[in-house]
Design a protein around this motif. Structure first.
Motif, mmCIF file in Angstrom:
data_model
loop_
_atom_site.group_PDB
_atom_site.id
_atom_site.type_symbol
_atom_site.label_atom_id
_atom_site.label_comp_id
_atom_site.label_asym_id
_atom_site.label_seq_id
_atom_site.Cartn_x
_atom_site.Cartn_y
_atom_site.Cartn_z
ATOM 1 N N HIS A 1 -1.546 55.676 9.958
ATOM 2 C CA HIS A 1 -2.003 56.628 8.947
ATOM 3 C C HIS A 1 -1.010 57.733 8.613
ATOM 4 C CE1 HIS A 1 -5.922 54.719 9.270
ATOM 5 N NE2 HIS A 1 -5.786 54.808 10.565
ATOM 6 N N GLU A 2 0.267 57.553 8.977
ATOM 7 C CA GLU A 2 1.299 58.523 8.613
ATOM 8 C C GLU A 2 2.424 57.786 7.895
ATOM 9 O OE1 GLU A 2 2.725 61.098 11.692
ATOM 10 O OE2 GLU A 2 0.747 61.292 12.579
ATOM 11 N N TYR A 3 2.808 58.265 6.708
ATOM 12 C CA TYR A 3 3.899 57.623 5.977
ATOM 13 C C TYR A 3 5.176 57.667 6.798
ATOM 14 C CZ TYR A 3 1.017 57.348 1.842
ATOM 15 O OH TYR A 3 0.009 57.039 0.970
ATOM 16 N N ARG A 4 5.924 56.552 6.746
ATOM 17 C CA ARG A 4 7.155 56.437 7.525
ATOM 18 C C ARG A 4 8.269 55.853 6.673
ATOM 19 N NH1 ARG A 4 6.518 57.084 13.103
ATOM 20 N NH2 ARG A 4 4.621 58.286 13.376
ATOM 21 N N PHE A 5 9.488 55.917 7.203
ATOM 22 C CA PHE A 5 10.676 55.410 6.528
ATOM 23 C C PHE A 5 11.068 54.045 7.076
ATOM 24 C CE2 PHE A 5 10.930 60.050 6.255
ATOM 25 C CZ PHE A 5 11.042 60.196 4.872
ATOM 26 N N ASP A 6 11.905 53.339 6.315
ATOM 27 C CA ASP A 6 12.315 51.992 6.700
ATOM 28 C C ASP A 6 12.977 51.926 8.076
ATOM 29 O OD1 ASP A 6 11.332 50.749 4.429
ATOM 30 O OD2 ASP A 6 13.278 50.563 3.448
ATOM 31 N N GLU A 7 13.677 52.972 8.468
ATOM 32 C CA GLU A 7 14.391 52.944 9.750
ATOM 33 C C GLU A 7 13.499 53.283 10.956
ATOM 34 O OE1 GLU A 7 15.088 56.934 7.755
ATOM 35 O OE2 GLU A 7 15.272 54.864 7.104
ATOM 36 N N ASP A 8 12.256 53.655 10.733
ATOM 37 C CA ASP A 8 11.362 54.006 11.839
ATOM 38 C C ASP A 8 10.917 52.766 12.612
ATOM 39 O OD1 ASP A 8 11.430 56.752 11.352
ATOM 40 O OD2 ASP A 8 9.768 56.654 9.935
ATOM 41 N N GLU A 9 10.917 52.884 13.943
ATOM 42 C CA GLU A 9 10.468 51.792 14.794
ATOM 43 C C GLU A 9 8.952 51.753 14.874
ATOM 44 O OE1 GLU A 9 12.290 51.666 18.654
ATOM 45 O OE2 GLU A 9 14.310 51.633 17.804
ATOM 46 N N ILE B 1 -0.077 49.092 10.583
ATOM 47 C CA ILE B 1 0.902 49.323 9.531
ATOM 48 C C ILE B 1 0.228 49.024 8.205
ATOM 49 C CG2 ILE B 1 3.211 48.740 8.696
ATOM 50 C CD1 ILE B 1 3.072 49.637 11.672
ATOM 51 N N ALA B 2 0.342 49.929 7.255
ATOM 52 C CA ALA B 2 -0.209 49.716 5.921
ATOM 53 C C ALA B 2 0.922 49.761 4.906
ATOM 54 C CB ALA B 2 -1.252 50.780 5.598
ATOM 55 N N ILE C 1 0.652 44.009 16.497
ATOM 56 C CA ILE C 1 0.363 45.015 15.476
ATOM 57 C C ILE C 1 -0.615 44.448 14.458
ATOM 58 C CG2 ILE C 1 2.596 46.183 15.715
ATOM 59 C CD1 ILE C 1 3.428 44.728 13.078
ATOM 60 N N LYS C 2 -1.230 45.345 13.700
ATOM 61 C CA LYS C 2 -2.101 44.962 12.599
ATOM 62 C C LYS C 2 -1.457 45.457 11.313
ATOM 63 C CE LYS C 2 -6.760 45.136 10.763
ATOM 64 N NZ LYS C 2 -8.144 45.514 10.994
ATOM 65 N N ILE C 3 -1.459 44.610 10.294
ATOM 66 C CA ILE C 3 -0.848 44.949 9.020
ATOM 67 C C ILE C 3 -1.916 44.908 7.932
ATOM 68 C CG2 ILE C 3 0.888 44.276 7.318
ATOM 69 C CD1 ILE C 3 2.268 42.839 9.765
ATOM 70 N N LEU C 4 -1.951 45.966 7.125
ATOM 71 C CA LEU C 4 -2.882 46.056 6.004
ATOM 72 C C LEU C 4 -2.092 46.017 4.701
ATOM 73 C CD1 LEU C 4 -5.044 49.050 7.303
ATOM 74 C CD2 LEU C 4 -5.504 46.613 7.573
ATOM 75 N N PHE C 5 -2.585 45.250 3.744
ATOM 76 C CA PHE C 5 -1.961 45.157 2.424
ATOM 77 C C PHE C 5 -2.894 45.785 1.394
ATOM 78 C CE2 PHE C 5 -0.497 41.292 4.663
ATOM 79 C CZ PHE C 5 0.874 41.514 4.624
ATOM 80 N N PHE C 6 -2.322 46.535 0.450
ATOM 81 C CA PHE C 6 -3.116 47.168 -0.590
ATOM 82 C C PHE C 6 -2.632 46.744 -1.970
ATOM 83 C CE2 PHE C 6 -3.888 49.766 3.086
ATOM 84 C CZ PHE C 6 -5.233 50.059 2.981
ATOM 85 N N ALA C 7 -3.564 46.752 -2.927
ATOM 86 C CA ALA C 7 -3.308 46.513 -4.359
ATOM 87 C C ALA C 7 -2.554 45.205 -4.583
ATOM 88 C CB ALA C 7 -2.605 47.712 -4.965
ATOM 89 N N THR C 8 -1.447 45.249 -5.299
ATOM 90 C CA THR C 8 -0.685 44.049 -5.646
ATOM 91 C C THR C 8 -0.229 43.288 -4.412
ATOM 92 O OG1 THR C 8 0.110 45.199 -7.614
ATOM 93 C CG2 THR C 8 1.296 43.218 -6.975
ATOM 94 N N LEU D 1 5.618 51.735 -0.106
ATOM 95 C CA LEU D 1 5.499 52.744 0.947
ATOM 96 C C LEU D 1 4.843 52.112 2.163
ATOM 97 C CD1 LEU D 1 4.130 55.788 -1.079
ATOM 98 C CD2 LEU D 1 6.449 55.476 -0.206
ATOM 99 N N ALA D 2 5.228 52.597 3.329
ATOM 100 C CA ALA D 2 4.637 52.092 4.570
ATOM 101 C C ALA D 2 4.099 53.261 5.378
ATOM 102 C CB ALA D 2 5.682 51.336 5.383
ATOM 103 N N SER D 3 3.000 53.000 6.061
ATOM 104 C CA SER D 3 2.487 54.003 7.003
ATOM 105 C C SER D 3 2.318 53.337 8.362
ATOM 106 C CB SER D 3 1.168 54.597 6.525
ATOM 107 O OG SER D 3 0.122 53.657 6.625
ATOM 108 N N ILE D 4 2.522 54.126 9.392
ATOM 109 C CA ILE D 4 2.270 53.695 10.765
ATOM 110 C C ILE D 4 1.170 54.601 11.292
ATOM 111 C CG2 ILE D 4 3.177 53.440 13.106
ATOM 112 C CD1 ILE D 4 5.968 53.093 11.891
#
Length: 83
Positions: free
Chosen positions: A59-67, A74-75, A4-11, A54-57
């Protein structure tokens, strides 16, 4: 293992010291589990910050329990305040 690729924003970007990273995670890893992995890998990111981010998979916002699916982007967006 899923790459996977992970993107970090701001702080989060500032605390991680990078805009993005790639890693392999076990199949079935959730957003919550990934947050834990990232806290271990990037010690300057604390749990309180990740807990409220907040996390997106793909480009769609997702919840902590989402695989997280294989090949996902992932952003993570930290909480913001304003007034």
């Amino acid at each position: 293992m899923n790459k996977i690729k992970i993107l970090f924003f701001a702080t989060l970007r500032d605390k991680a010291g990078t805009r993005s990273t790639e890693m392999e995670i076990p199949a079935g890893t959730t957003i919550l589990a990934l947050k834990g992995i990232l806290i271990e890998q990037f010690p300057n990111i604390d749990w309180q910050l990740m807990e409220h981010s907040l996390a997106s998979i793909n480009h769609e916002y997702r919840f902590d329990e989402d695989e997280i699916p294989a090949g996902a982007e992932i952003a993570f967006f930290p909480p913001v305040s304003g007034g």
